[in-house]
Design a protein around this motif. Structure first.
Motif, PDB file in Angstrom:
ATOM      1  N   ARG A  63      -5.038  26.578   8.944  1.00 37.16           N
ATOM      2  CA  ARG A  63      -6.471  26.976   8.443  1.00 37.16           C
ATOM      3  C   ARG A  63      -7.318  27.145   9.692  1.00 37.16           C
ATOM      4  O   ARG A  63      -8.223  27.925   9.613  1.00 37.16           O
ATOM      5  N   SER A  64      -7.204  25.925  10.564  1.00 31.94           N
ATOM      6  CA  SER A  64      -8.159  26.053  11.651  1.00 31.94           C
ATOM      7  C   SER A  64      -7.948  27.064  12.702  1.00 31.94           C
ATOM      8  O   SER A  64      -8.701  27.165  13.431  1.00 31.94           O
ATOM      9  N   THR A  65      -7.065  27.630  12.792  1.00 32.30           N
ATOM     10  CA  THR A  65      -6.373  28.666  13.719  1.00 32.30           C
ATOM     11  C   THR A  65      -6.121  28.172  14.969  1.00 32.30           C
ATOM     12  O   THR A  65      -6.152  28.888  15.876  1.00 32.30           O
ATOM     13  N   ARG A  66      -6.240  26.648  15.238  1.00 30.15           N
ATOM     14  CA  ARG A  66      -6.039  26.141  16.461  1.00 30.15           C
ATOM     15  C   ARG A  66      -4.543  25.376  16.481  1.00 30.15           C
ATOM     16  O   ARG A  66      -4.113  25.100  17.544  1.00 30.15           O
ATOM     17  N   ALA A  67      -3.831  25.513  15.359  1.00 26.36           N
ATOM     18  CA  ALA A  67      -2.483  24.796  15.485  1.00 26.36           C
ATOM     19  C   ALA A  67      -1.352  26.039  15.109  1.00 26.36           C
ATOM     20  O   ALA A  67      -1.723  26.709  14.217  1.00 26.36           O
ATOM     21  N   PHE A  68      -0.455  26.048  15.873  1.00 31.50           N
ATOM     22  CA  PHE A  68       0.781  27.038  15.737  1.00 31.50           C
ATOM     23  C   PHE A  68       2.043  26.446  15.829  1.00 31.50           C
ATOM     24  O   PHE A  68       2.243  25.518  16.507  1.00 31.50           O
ATOM     25  N   SER A  69       2.988  27.222  15.188  1.00 34.03           N
ATOM     26  CA  SER A  69       4.597  26.581  15.410  1.00 34.03           C
ATOM     27  C   SER A  69       5.212  28.195  15.266  1.00 34.03           C
ATOM     28  O   SER A  69       4.951  28.958  14.629  1.00 34.03           O
ATOM     29  N   TYR A  70       6.310  27.959  16.048  1.00 31.37           N
ATOM     30  CA  TYR A  70       7.356  29.191  15.933  1.00 31.37           C
ATOM     31  C   TYR A  70       8.645  28.509  16.052  1.00 31.37           C
ATOM     32  O   TYR A  70       8.972  27.509  16.384  1.00 31.37           O
ATOM     33  N   ALA A  71       9.342  29.247  15.278  1.00 32.70           N
ATOM     34  CA  ALA A  71      10.991  28.929  15.361  1.00 32.70           C
ATOM     35  C   ALA A  71      11.586  29.108  16.782  1.00 32.70           C
ATOM     36  O   ALA A  71      11.011  30.134  17.551  1.00 32.70           O
ATOM     37  N   ASP A  72      12.352  28.472  17.134  1.00 35.12           N
ATOM     38  CA  ASP A  72      12.939  28.447  18.658  1.00 35.12           C
ATOM     39  C   ASP A  72      13.336  29.981  18.667  1.00 35.12           C
ATOM     40  O   ASP A  72      13.170  30.445  19.821  1.00 35.12           O
ATOM     41  N   SER A  73      13.957  30.555  17.820  1.00 31.33           N
ATOM     42  CA  SER A  73      14.556  31.915  18.478  1.00 31.33           C
ATOM     43  C   SER A  73      13.405  32.939  18.650  1.00 31.33           C
ATOM     44  O   SER A  73      13.993  34.058  19.042  1.00 31.33           O
ATOM     45  N   VAL A  74      12.362  32.520  18.033  1.00 30.95           N
ATOM     46  CA  VAL A  74      11.135  33.792  18.482  1.00 30.95           C
ATOM     47  C   VAL A  74      10.269  33.259  19.583  1.00 30.95           C
ATOM     48  O   VAL A  74       9.230  34.023  20.048  1.00 30.95           O
ATOM     49  N   LYS A  75      10.138  32.012  19.868  1.00 28.66           N
ATOM     50  CA  LYS A  75       9.339  31.610  20.842  1.00 28.66           C
ATOM     51  C   LYS A  75       9.293  32.336  22.083  1.00 28.66           C
ATOM     52  O   LYS A  75      10.231  32.755  22.687  1.00 28.66           O
ATOM     53  N   GLY A  76       7.971  32.509  22.529  1.00 38.31           N
ATOM     54  CA  GLY A  76       7.846  33.552  23.847  1.00 38.31           C
ATOM     55  C   GLY A  76       7.720  34.821  23.620  1.00 38.31           C
ATOM     56  O   GLY A  76       7.637  35.746  24.543  1.00 38.31           O
ATOM     57  N   ARG A  77       8.410  35.221  22.426  1.00 38.75           N
ATOM     58  CA  ARG A  77       8.425  36.894  21.942  1.00 38.75           C
ATOM     59  C   ARG A  77       7.269  37.071  21.015  1.00 38.75           C
ATOM     60  O   ARG A  77       6.923  38.223  20.891  1.00 38.75           O
TER      61      ARG A  77
END
Length: 129
Positions: free
Chosen positions: A55-69
């Motif tokens: 909600r703060s828009t300061r924390a993110f998380s990505y699945a390993d398969s899409v990180k960097g893309r």
């Protein structure tokens, strides 16, 4: 709160797409009040977490398969949440869903489907080889 995902389509491998999730409803103001996630479901597979933002828009998380893309973000007014998808490959082919939750803490990113209260209808992404 109703969510509407859009932006899917057919793209060649290596290409890009930008998905957007907009919300409406009497109780909705902006996405500042909600943690947001993108999930996807490929044929014959379970729905899986792709990317999330607090909600703060300061924390993110990505699945390993899409990180960097893939990159999750909001627009300037926080009326929409976007998923920029680059260097797509056929394994990214799926129906993509946006989800939102008003629960939890301000700086947390949630990866489980059960954490989300609201879901969009999904948008098809097809990547050809």
């Amino acid at each position: 709160v109703q969510l509407q995902a859009s932006g899917g389509g057919l793209v060649q491998a290596g290409g890009s797409l930008r998905l957007s999730c907009e919300a409406s409803g009497l109780t909705f103001r902006t996405f500042s009040d909600y943690g947001v996630g993108w999930f996807r479901q490929a044929p014959g597979k379970e729905r899986e977490f792709v990317a999330g933002m607090s909600r703060s828009t300061r924390a993110f998380s990505y699945a390993d398969s899409v990180k960097g893309r893939f990159t999750i973000s909001t627009d300037a007014n926080k009326y929409a949440v976007n998923l920029q998808m680059n260097r797509l490959n056929p394994e990214d082919t799926a129906v993509y869903y946006c989800a939102a939750t008003a629960r939890g803490t301000y700086n947390s990113v949630y990866k489980r489907m059960d954490d989300y209260q609201y879901w969009g209808q999904g948008t098809q992404v097809t990547v050809s080889s």
